[in-house]
Motif scaffolding. Structure first.
Motif, short mmCIF file in Angstrom:
data_model
loop_
_atom_site.label_atom_id
_atom_site.label_comp_id
_atom_site.label_asym_id
_atom_site.label_seq_id
_atom_site.Cartn_x
_atom_site.Cartn_y
_atom_site.Cartn_z
N GLU A 2 0.77 -1.34 0.02
CA GLU A 2 0.08 0.05 0.00
C GLU A 2 0.84 1.25 0.04
O GLU A 2 1.92 1.11 0.82
CB GLU A 2 -0.83 0.15 1.37
N LYS A 3 0.49 2.27 -0.65
CA LYS A 3 1.25 3.56 -0.66
C LYS A 3 0.76 4.27 0.38
O LYS A 3 -0.44 4.39 0.78
CB LYS A 3 0.69 4.36 -1.95
N GLY A 4 1.84 4.87 1.19
CA GLY A 4 1.38 5.38 2.51
C GLY A 4 1.79 7.11 2.38
O GLY A 4 1.53 7.76 1.22
N ILE A 15 8.85 10.85 -2.71
CA ILE A 15 8.95 9.32 -1.98
C ILE A 15 8.02 9.16 -1.02
O ILE A 15 7.73 9.87 0.11
CB ILE A 15 10.50 9.17 -1.21
N TYR A 16 7.23 8.07 -0.98
CA TYR A 16 6.23 7.75 0.13
C TYR A 16 6.72 6.48 0.94
O TYR A 16 7.28 5.66 0.28
CB TYR A 16 4.70 7.30 -0.64
N PRO A 21 7.95 -1.20 6.46
CA PRO A 21 8.76 -0.15 6.79
C PRO A 21 10.24 -0.41 6.08
O PRO A 21 10.96 0.37 6.07
CB PRO A 21 9.15 -0.53 8.29
N ALA A 22 10.48 -1.39 5.33
CA ALA A 22 11.67 -1.63 4.54
C ALA A 22 11.60 -1.15 3.16
O ALA A 22 12.64 -1.15 2.44
CB ALA A 22 11.84 -3.05 4.43
N PHE A 23 10.48 -0.58 3.12
CA PHE A 23 10.37 -0.26 1.27
C PHE A 23 9.60 1.17 1.36
O PHE A 23 8.94 1.60 2.20
CB PHE A 23 9.62 -1.25 0.58
N PHE A 24 10.12 1.90 0.15
CA PHE A 24 9.67 3.11 -0.33
C PHE A 24 8.95 3.22 -1.76
O PHE A 24 9.44 2.32 -2.42
CB PHE A 24 10.86 4.27 -0.22
#
Ligand code: UDP
Length: 240
Positions: A2-4, A15-16, A21-24
């Motif tokens: 999911e995009k945060g 950058i989202y 938490p390991a990925f953007f």
């Protein structure tokens, strides 16, 4: 995935966060800037091209044994990357004199260099990204001596791999800029983007510019040129 929430907005990318938490989640923008943001324009189609070109180049580097933060494409303008803490250095590799090297040292653009050189610039908009020496980097604790050695080795390895990829499609790699990040275990990973925004690419046959100098120097339309780079790279990667 999911995009945060928006985590950082740069000149060319947003950058989202993601639900992991390991990925953007990266969105490539259509904005073009030069002269440290003093020249700025929206160019429809640019984000899509740089997203695709960067993905293709990071995949080709992986095949050549060089890992990066790039994971996969998410849409025509978006890609998934591993989260790293960016080291605030621009690592520039030069094969042929151009740009600031030619201006500062009065060496004609296009003069081949005896061997590829690596330069460091401190990423700091307020200071206009000044060139920085290895001793200065160490004393300011931007990176350690061992990390600097690794950055140089990696940058030169990227240069060798990129020169090969571009040579196959008739493009000479004049110079380029890399950024690196630290993973949570402290290891260094190639990051950011590699595109005609961050490389100088000359057509080997005609010496014409196939990069952001088209925009910086107002030499013509940027999108058809970046499209040409993408098309040629696709052919090149298919036959490597
Ligand atoms: N470069 C970049 N971002 C920067 C500065 C430079 O991607 O903030 C790239 C540039 O596209 C070129 C290389 O690094 O491929 C060397 O740039 P140079 O130092 O010659 O500076 P320029 O004249 O491009 O400002």
């Amino acid at each position: 995935m999911e995009k945060g929430a928006l985590s950082y907005e740069g000149k060319a990318k947003k950058i989202y966060q993601t639900d992991d938490p390991a990925f953007f989640w990266v969105e490539y923008l259509n904005q073009a800037t030069a002269l440290n943001g003093a020249k700025k324009d929206q160019i429809a189609g640019k984000g899509e091209l740089n997203n695709q070109i960067t993905g293709l180049i990071f995949d080709a580097l992986k095949t050549a044994g060089i890992e990066s933060h790039y994971v996969k494409q998410l849409s025509s303008t978006e890609q998934l990357i591993k989260k790293v803490a960016i080291i605030p250095l621009e690592v520039v590799v030069r094969n042929v004199a151009a740009g600031s090297f030619s201006r500062r040292l009065a060496i004609a653009e296009g003069t081949p260099l005896k061997f590829p050189i690596v330069e460091f610039y401190f990423k700091n908009d307020a200071l206009d990204d000044p060139m920085i020496t290895e001793d200065q980097i160490e004393v300011l604790e931007i990176a350690t001596k061992a990390e600097l050695a690794e950055l140089k080795t990696l940058a030169l390895a990227v240069n060798q791999a990129l020169q090969k990829i571009f040579a196959v499609c008739g493009i000479t790699l004049i110079d380029f800029k890399l950024e690196f990040g630290r993973q949570t275990d402290g290891t260094i990973l190639l990051a950011d983007e590699i595109s005609p925004d961050t490389c100088r690419l000359w057509d080997t046959a005609t010496q014409s510019h196939l990069d952001k100098d088209i925009y910086r120097r107002e030499l013509g339309e940027l999108v058809p040129v970046y499209q040409e780079v993408l098309d040629r790279l696709k052919e090149s990667v298919a036959c490597i």
